[in-house]
Design an enzyme around this catalytic site. Structure first.
Site, PDB file in Angstrom:
ATOM      1  CG  ASP A   1      -1.755   1.152   1.460  1.00  0.00           C
ATOM      2  OD1 ASP A   1      -1.828   2.011   0.567  1.00  0.00           O
ATOM      3  OD2 ASP A   1      -2.394   1.236   2.535  1.00  0.00           O
TER       4      ASP A   1
ATOM      5  CG  HIS B   1      -4.022   4.293   3.545  1.00  0.00           C
ATOM      6  ND1 HIS B   1      -4.281   3.230   2.708  1.00  0.00           N
ATOM      7  CD2 HIS B   1      -5.140   5.062   3.538  1.00  0.00           C
ATOM      8  CE1 HIS B   1      -5.499   3.356   2.212  1.00  0.00           C
ATOM      9  NE2 HIS B   1      -6.040   4.459   2.694  1.00  0.00           N
TER      10      HIS B   1
END
Length: 561
Positions: A205, A377
């Site tokens: 990610d 994130h």
């Protein structure tokens, strides 16, 4: 660091024993995440998400990945793995299942519950396989292992994919919150164990790869949210993603502590929170959540509304409240809490909503003026931690715009991954893992597929250009009645304009130009209606540009007298 080349062609057949990875969305953009793995003649798909439109895409509801490259191979798809329940990872699933409804959907309990509710609206009954962290499952030549990861939605999973070509670890969206609300931390022990086994390709990610340090814990938002509920003189209206269960849990806790009743507003919010509550992911004290009709009878300082629209979406509840187009009217003294991020591309829409809410007297609390949001994130520090833990042979940054992908690739190189083992791809690029090495081998179609009402894929870039042109330049319709025998105007042309600034005399100067163009056509023997319409369009368009520096859409209509 391997990069893409614009002249790439269709990739050759995959070598025996090789693994091909093609992202059909999620690279060079935030959203539309979809990755296809090919091995031994079979396909495994990880996530099928949607991208939400920006201002330059008027009339579009959502944007899908392009399924063209796999459409004639749908029978080879062994499963669709869903890492978590956010729209940018599951929103496109119904559109692929329309083409083959029995592809197994593999995911955690909450993720499957969210997608099943969505599929019900599309009248699709899916084949589902529920998994949890530490589970193993085989689908065709792919051996899957699932690992817990922490994100801004419960039940998120990373997936390890074992094939004869090597071991792949796909993080999905994740962060490393050490104090998550649900006590479910990212399984770093599992990451390390896979690292010991030998990870041949690590898909990570990239969303926060440019952000130094570590992402703040969700729990650190408590003081700011508590302050809103403690100090708000009237109603508290909270806007959040309809799937952000952890954030909404914190809001419910504070509403309960400060004696406020809560109502959910917006179809997706009501649906998702009902699912989360029924499955035990959302703890709702008895009597806290009530119907809107009950809430309307309570004093304003005992009211909390939780709604959608934190990204300024025009049809979502908060935007409609801001535009005075909702049954809930914002009044002086209300407090609006935007408990979410600013997704790139949405900033203007969000600030427009904030301004309108403020105009009606609301105190708007948002990420810019209070600590009411943390990202879901991993920041750079967490990514580096994972690279050092996993020590992958090859890395393919995913989920991010170009700047995020490059920043993530740079982090991998700094931790010791060989630059040739870091591949920066874009949507549609084929990345082959053969004999432990990765390389770019070609490109497949991966453009935007627009959903426009009930139409999927019908709207094109040309249509959007026309819509932008109509919005910015206006439209002029020219009705010309032409004598069929002479090819000349039987009477002066009529001009109908919309969105083009004009008065009664504006088109006086252009009528002779139309007449001149038709006279020239008659001399040259041009008499077809289509050709005459093109001549009229050109004459009026040149006049508009020369006189007004505008380029309106010209719609010529030629009628035989």
């Amino acid at each position: 660091m391997s990069r893409t080349h614009p002249e790439l062609r269709t990739p050759p057949p995959l070598p025996d024993g090789g693994l091909r990875v093609i992202a059909l969305g999620g690279l060079g953009e935030i959203g539309r995440n979809m990755t296809v793995f090919e091995h031994a003649g079979k396909l495994l798909i990880v996530d099928i998400g949607v991208l939400f439109p920006e201002e330059h895409q008027p009339g579009i509801d959502v944007i899908l990945p392009d399924f063209t490259s796999i459409r004639d191979r749908l029978d080879d798809v062994v499963a669709i793995v869903l890492t978590h329940g956010h729209e940018d990872h599951i929103g496109g699933v119904p559109y692929l299942l329309r083409e083959r409804a029995d592809i197994p959907l593999v995911g955690s309990k909450l993720t499957l519950a969210f997608i099943e509710a969505k599929l019900k609206e599309h009248k699709i009954r899916p084949v589902t396989v529920e998994v949890a962290e530490e589970d193993l499952a085989d689908f065709g030549p792919f051996g899957l292992e699932f690992l817990a990861v922490n994100h801004s939605i419960p039940d998120a999973l990373a997936v390890a994919i074992r094939t004869s070509a090597g071991l792949v670890l796909h993080t999905g969206d994740f962060k490393m919150d050490q104090f998550p609300l649900d006590r479910r931390i990212t399984d770093l022990r599992g990451f390390a164990r896979l690292g010991e086994e030998g990870v041949d390709l690590f898909l990570t990610d990239s969303t926060n790869a440019e952000v130094p340090g570590f992402t703040t814990s969700e729990g650190e938002l408590v003081p700011a949210i508590e302050k809103v509920f403690r100090t708000a003189p009237r109603r508290v209206i909270v806007s959040s993603f309809a799937s952000h269960v952890h954030r909404i849990q914190q809001v419910l806790d504070q509403a309960h502590a400060h004696g406020r009743k809560v109502a959910f507003v917006g179809r997706s919010m009501v649906r998702n929170m009902g699912i989360a509550r029924d499955l035990g992911y959302l703890n709702v004290p008895d009597g806290l959540v009530v119907d809107m009709k009950v809430l309307e009878k309570l004093p304003a300082d005992q009211v909390c509304l939780i709604c959608t629209g934190s990204q300024g979406e025009p049809m979502a509840a908060l935007s409609r409240m801001a535009n005075r187009d909702h049954v809930i009217r914002i009044t002086e003294g209300d407090t609006v809490l935007l408990a979410s991020s600013l997704i790139p591309g949405n900033e203007n829409a969000i600030y427009r909503v904030i301004n309108e809410l403020t105009r009606w007297g609301a105190n708007v609390v948002h990420k810019g003026n209070a600590k009411v949001h943390v990202s879901g994130h991993a920041s750079a520090g967490e990514l580096v931690y994972c690279y050092n833990l996993v020590q992958p042979r090859n890395v393919m940054p995913v989920h991010g715009e170009w700047r995020h992908l490059r920043a993530n690739g740079d982090l991998a190189i700094r931790t010791g991954v060989h630059p040739k083992g870091v591949v920066l791809a874009e949507d549609g690029i084929a990345v082959d893992l053969v004999d432990g090495k990765v390389r770019i081998t070609g490109k497949v179609p991966a453009g935007n597929v627009y959903v426009d009402g009930q139409t999927v894929g019908g709207a094109t870039e040309a249509h959007l250009k026309d819509r932008r042109n109509l919005a910015e330049e206006g439209v002029i319709t020219v009705v010309a009645i032409v004598d069929a025998d002479t090819g000349m105007l039987a009477e002066p042309p009529d001009f109908l304009a919309r969105g083009f600034v004009h008065d009664e005399t504006t088109f006086d100067a252009v009528a002779p130009l139309v007449e001149k163009a038709l006279a020239k056509a008659a001399e040259e023997g041009v008499g077809g209606a289509t050709q005459l319409e093109q001549l009229i369009s050109r004459a009026v368009g040149q006049w508009a540009h020369r006189t007004y520096r505008r380029s309106p859409m010209i719609i010529p209509i030629v009628i035989d007298a």
